[in-house]
Design a protein around this motif. Sequence first.
Motif, PDB file in Angstrom:
ATOM      1  N   GLN A  15     -22.432  -7.594 -49.716  1.00  0.00           N
ATOM      2  CA  GLN A  15     -22.948  -6.928 -50.770  1.00  0.00           C
ATOM      3  C   GLN A  15     -22.095  -5.564 -51.015  1.00  0.00           C
ATOM      4  OE1 GLN A  15     -24.952  -7.359 -53.408  1.00  0.00           O
ATOM      5  NE2 GLN A  15     -24.420  -5.345 -54.160  1.00  0.00           N
ATOM      6  N   TRP A  18     -19.010  -5.389 -53.243  1.00  0.00           N
ATOM      7  CA  TRP A  18     -19.039  -5.622 -54.539  1.00  0.00           C
ATOM      8  C   TRP A  18     -18.677  -4.362 -55.406  1.00  0.00           C
ATOM      9  CZ3 TRP A  18     -18.646  -8.427 -58.313  1.00  0.00           C
ATOM     10  CH2 TRP A  18     -19.252  -8.154 -59.675  1.00  0.00           C
ATOM     11  N   LYS A  19     -18.945  -3.116 -54.719  1.00  0.00           N
ATOM     12  CA  LYS A  19     -18.383  -1.974 -55.254  1.00  0.00           C
ATOM     13  C   LYS A  19     -16.895  -1.827 -55.782  1.00  0.00           C
ATOM     14  CE  LYS A  19     -18.499   1.314 -51.681  1.00  0.00           C
ATOM     15  NZ  LYS A  19     -18.778   0.237 -50.680  1.00  0.00           N
ATOM     16  N   LYS A  22     -15.647  -5.735 -58.013  1.00  0.00           N
ATOM     17  CA  LYS A  22     -16.017  -5.536 -59.305  1.00  0.00           C
ATOM     18  C   LYS A  22     -15.000  -5.097 -60.477  1.00  0.00           C
ATOM     19  CE  LYS A  22     -19.154  -1.617 -59.666  1.00  0.00           C
ATOM     20  NZ  LYS A  22     -20.321  -1.191 -59.662  1.00  0.00           N
ATOM     21  N   ALA A  37     -18.714 -14.173 -59.542  1.00  0.00           N
ATOM     22  CA  ALA A  37     -18.608 -13.592 -58.185  1.00  0.00           C
ATOM     23  C   ALA A  37     -19.569 -14.094 -57.449  1.00  0.00           C
ATOM     24  CB  ALA A  37     -18.751 -12.057 -58.529  1.00  0.00           C
ATOM     25  N   LYS A  38     -19.094 -14.472 -56.202  1.00  0.00           N
ATOM     26  CA  LYS A  38     -20.159 -14.831 -54.978  1.00  0.00           C
ATOM     27  C   LYS A  38     -19.898 -14.036 -53.656  1.00  0.00           C
ATOM     28  CE  LYS A  38     -21.968 -18.340 -57.422  1.00  0.00           C
ATOM     29  NZ  LYS A  38     -23.280 -18.173 -57.965  1.00  0.00           N
ATOM     30  N   ILE A  39     -21.006 -14.018 -53.158  1.00  0.00           N
ATOM     31  CA  ILE A  39     -20.921 -13.150 -51.796  1.00  0.00           C
ATOM     32  C   ILE A  39     -21.133 -14.489 -50.648  1.00  0.00           C
ATOM     33  CG2 ILE A  39     -22.017 -11.697 -50.115  1.00  0.00           C
ATOM     34  CD1 ILE A  39     -22.782 -10.153 -52.647  1.00  0.00           C
ATOM     35  N   ILE A  40     -20.051 -14.965 -50.132  1.00  0.00           N
ATOM     36  CA  ILE A  40     -20.257 -15.871 -49.126  1.00  0.00           C
ATOM     37  C   ILE A  40     -19.364 -15.682 -47.990  1.00  0.00           C
ATOM     38  CG2 ILE A  40     -19.790 -18.367 -48.716  1.00  0.00           C
ATOM     39  CD1 ILE A  40     -20.159 -18.947 -51.641  1.00  0.00           C
ATOM     40  N   LYS A  62      -9.384 -22.247 -61.359  1.00  0.00           N
ATOM     41  CA  LYS A  62      -7.856 -22.242 -60.867  1.00  0.00           C
ATOM     42  C   LYS A  62      -7.385 -21.271 -59.968  1.00  0.00           C
ATOM     43  CE  LYS A  62      -6.569 -25.294 -64.489  1.00  0.00           C
ATOM     44  NZ  LYS A  62      -6.275 -25.303 -65.958  1.00  0.00           N
ATOM     45  N   VAL A  63      -8.030 -20.050 -60.047  1.00  0.00           N
ATOM     46  CA  VAL A  63      -7.401 -19.109 -58.969  1.00  0.00           C
ATOM     47  C   VAL A  63      -8.735 -18.550 -58.247  1.00  0.00           C
ATOM     48  CG1 VAL A  63      -6.236 -16.676 -58.566  1.00  0.00           C
ATOM     49  CG2 VAL A  63      -5.624 -18.408 -60.625  1.00  0.00           C
TER      50      VAL A  63
END
Lengths: 163, 163, 163, 163, 163, 163, 163, 163
Positions: A15, A18-19, A22, A37-40, A62-63
């Motif tokens: 997390q 993210w700042k 984004k 957007a994903k946090i993994i 695609k990217v």
Amino acid sequence: MSAQTTEVSVLMGSQSDWKVMKRAISVLEELGIKTEAKIISAHRKPARLHSYITEAEEKGVKVFIAGAGMAAHLPGVISSLTTRPVLGVPLNATLDGMDSLLAIVQMPGGIPVGTLGIGGAGAKNAGLLAAAILATGNDALCGRIKAWRKAQAEALHEDPLED
Amino acid sequence: MSAQTTEVSVLMGSQSDWKVMKRAISVLEELGIKTEAKIISAHRKPARLHSYITEAEEKGVKVFIAGAGMAAHLPGVISSLTTRPVLGVPLNATLDGMDSLLAIVQMPGGIPVGTLGIGGAGAKNAGLLAAAILATGNDALCGRIKAWRKAQAEALHEDPLED
Amino acid sequence: MSAQTTEVSVLMGSQSDWKVMKRAISVLEELGIKTEAKIISAHRKPARLHSYITEAEEKGVKVFIAGAGMAAHLPGVISSLTTRPVLGVPLNATLDGMDSLLAIVQMPGGIPVGTLGIGGAGAKNAGLLAAAILATGNDALCGRIKAWRKAQAEALHEDPLED
Amino acid sequence: MSAQTTEVSVLMGSQSDWKVMKRAISVLEELGIKTEAKIISAHRKPARLHSYITEAEEKGVKVFIAGAGMAAHLPGVISSLTTRPVLGVPLNATLDGMDSLLAIVQMPGGIPVGTLGIGGAGAKNAGLLAAAILATGNDALCGRIKAWRKAQAEALHEDPLED
Amino acid sequence: MSAQTTEVSVLMGSQSDWKVMKRAISVLEELGIKTEAKIISAHRKPARLHSYITEAEEKGVKVFIAGAGMAAHLPGVISSLTTRPVLGVPLNATLDGMDSLLAIVQMPGGIPVGTLGIGGAGAKNAGLLAAAILATGNDALCGRIKAWRKAQAEALHEDPLED
Amino acid sequence: MSAQTTEVSVLMGSQSDWKVMKRAISVLEELGIKTEAKIISAHRKPARLHSYITEAEEKGVKVFIAGAGMAAHLPGVISSLTTRPVLGVPLNATLDGMDSLLAIVQMPGGIPVGTLGIGGAGAKNAGLLAAAILATGNDALCGRIKAWRKAQAEALHEDPLED
Amino acid sequence: MSAQTTEVSVLMGSQSDWKVMKRAISVLEELGIKTEAKIISAHRKPARLHSYITEAEEKGVKVFIAGAGMAAHLPGVISSLTTRPVLGVPLNATLDGMDSLLAIVQMPGGIPVGTLGIGGAGAKNAGLLAAAILATGNDALCGRIKAWRKAQAEALHEDPLED
Amino acid sequence: MSAQTTEVSVLMGSQSDWKVMKRAISVLEELGIKTEAKIISAHRKPARLHSYITEAEEKGVKVFIAGAGMAAHLPGVISSLTTRPVLGVPLNATLDGMDSLLAIVQMPGGIPVGTLGIGGAGAKNAGLLAAAILATGNDALCGRIKAWRKAQAEALHEDPLED
């Protein structure tokens, strides 16, 4: 490609990233490109990362853009799981981000990661480069990028202002 | 634990790493510990790496040693796949090995890699540390390590010899 | 090994290191491992360090963790005094911790120190790695580590939250 | 102080350091100072190092010079064992000697090591600085140092020669 | 040597260096050594520096300590002007002090500077090392240094305190 | 300015620097500028350096170029002795020339050194920049520099040749 | 897009870069992508570089790859002249290529360069990433890349061979 | 050259650079040299930069000063567009300014940039060096520089003041 398809996926390991990350999303949205957007974490959820990449490709991504700090493995691990272009953004958690930069950019031959600069400028540029990649097959998008670049240049004033 | 069980697995990403990493094997064999060495690239064969780690744990491997150069992800990826101790050896392919060192040692909290020095001294020490780890539950091995260390010290001469 | 035995000793050179090094203690206590922490400077109290290491081994300590900054000699000096596994945590007092990292990790062949990352993430990982080392001979502990890792992964959310 | 007393001790951790460290001996001998050289590893023979330092002080050694590479602890460990001046010479075994430099020079407050440059120039300067230290209480030696420095300057030619 | 003679001179290039360099003075005064401090820039007042060094030597100064930041030339320039021991303290004005460290420690063969660590710890150690140098010819001072070191060690507590 | 006046002086600290520094001379001679080269060590012959700079200025030298390695003080010391433009060339003796670069470029405010790149490319560029400086008051020389630059560009071929 | 169109342009600043940069061409040709290579220095021929980029875009080039060493401006200058994706390859001319890496990757926000690793591995990966970019709009090419990656993985043997 | 002619142009890439770069203007104005400052990004406005350099040369500008951060291309690009002396000032935007320093100073042979130190001291010295360059053909200015340097030296006090 219809506007409804998510074409760019922006991934990060926590997390707290993210700042910065984004900023990649912002520029992609300004250019009319659908993103998610994903946090993994590559280290904490390796199996989930694997399944996500497969799903994302299947639904039209695609990217891939990945931001990571310290021993930053996320972009390289994604590149090992897909043949789509992977862009890496080194984040400054320690050592001014030098650890992260080297851990992302110095990939062995055969598994490429296109690396951008450390931190916010790099995240913004990752968004722009992802757009430029999609624009190689999309003239309308190419036109929007040219307009964005022109507006950016015109916003600059040549005479310094006192602070 | 019988002598027939392989207790340490030494992994590396390419054949060119072998000339350094075999120093880990040498010291483990001197100490009577059964090992195996495998070349499995984290980037080129991610699924095979995953299956190997599972198999290795099942057949009794208790410590993993991984050597890697450049954006050296192998030790960290192994640590994401097992809770067994993982030891990393940075190899010098570029930048004097500084890229590899940072890409191995700067792991995020929660996924540890015990990192040794760059190159041959690090590979040898990885073997010794793996032995010390196994010796926490094996007094006979502990005695062999003490003897090894004593012999090492006794081999040194105090008076410099002309070259 | 009964619960009353201290199995891990966490050492540091000065009181100011405590705020980082206690993260190693926290994770070890979460995993039910008895530890003790001591401030013993390798440079200011070399003879006391020597006697402490001997005493600690005698009372059952199986893994040593040492945090140090600048010309960080503490982990290496401990490794010269014991054959038990020694884990080093570089602390950032100057130069972003790069001096400390190199002074810990670049040990000569024969005297290993398993080095973790700089600062808090490294201290936490030192605790986890010490636990993993003890778990090579303790299946119950191994299960607790697996549960800890699973809980850590499950605490992550995939969707970024606005700050 | 009679000419028979050994006033400077030059220490190093391994035979391979001798080809550099003997440059310290050379300059000390040119200046008429009696020295001795010993190979005693801080890591492999910590107890022997301790006893040697005590013996050396007792027989009249007034300055210690120590050369070391990698995680170079020898000069700092000597400084923890004596209040005599300790001079450190970083040796280039890896990383161009930067690891060794930082591991020697960045000593914590209270335990000083006067550090010279990396490699041969540093070894030579360690000999000269040891002589200058002894000359603070020896006017004849001070005169010999001034003569040495004057001869060094006079040996230089102002006009470049083609190679 | 009577107590009235100034035996150590502490030099720096600007007033802003004083807050660090006065730590050298403090420890010298604790040990009963008379010192003087001067701000004389090697670059802005080269002729004055030359005359000062000559005067200082004539009035009995036996050790020079010089603190400098950035392209830190002061210690090296002093060493070119005297055969007395010169100790250098790198100050952190930019680049975490790495520029200053390299500009002080990497002296060419023939002109030694004994370099201490970056910043306050280095300044304190420069004072201690200057005292140790003077003590090679002064047994009473040697005793005071041993007492200082012993008191330093005794002030340490082994058990960490919560902040 | 007549052709007989020496307008640029190229200084270095030792004979071993000549093989690099003569590249500065070569380009200055190609451009018809009279130069002289001298080996005068800032550290070994400080008084001679002082007198040389004064003499050189008096006989018409308008730009000084100085090459130096390690703790490279020569360019900065020259700048402290003259108000003429001083150009510095970092030479690679150790640490890939990074020590020398920082010791030359990081001058404190008030004493400028215009620094060129490390090694041969830097020496050549020092010659070119010295010429450009003289050309600010010499239109004929300005024309020769433009012609030199044009010829340099025209010598390049766009199509790569197999080795 | 017909096979006759040149889709990737590989640029470099000097003939000496060719031996590394041709690795990008090799992989592109293996994948059936038409490329051209040009030596055009950003510094020596800025106007020609500008005209070339315009011409190349007009004739259908969709991705630019640029290799450069030292203060490596070529990739960034190209990115300032086009909105097409620009990939940068840092070449090792000095400082192990660290200068080149930073001069390429640390682009300001708004002008992206996707940077690959230093030297040959980076050049090869630039070719692969350019192919992946073109494959975002070309399913046949995507299949060829997948096959190339699979063949690469299959060529690896798990058991180390003695040298 | 009349007082009305602008002789020095100070360029930078963004408004945020002004607070540092105005230190170059200040010293030039103190010395009676007419300057102008412009914000023209090499990357965002390459064509405008080209036209500005031509115009500036035509109206009499003899020295260019350029400040830039990160992958700092501005000074090198200016040097590719003019044969006038170009002075570069590395600005600290990231990595303590080390990226910027290397991207400015490591120019290839043939296109020189005289580089000053990182940040404010470098900007001030760029102004001073530009003045020294103009003074090679202007004895009155040379006298003003000597007076400025003398006043700078006289402002220093030798005795440290408590803070």
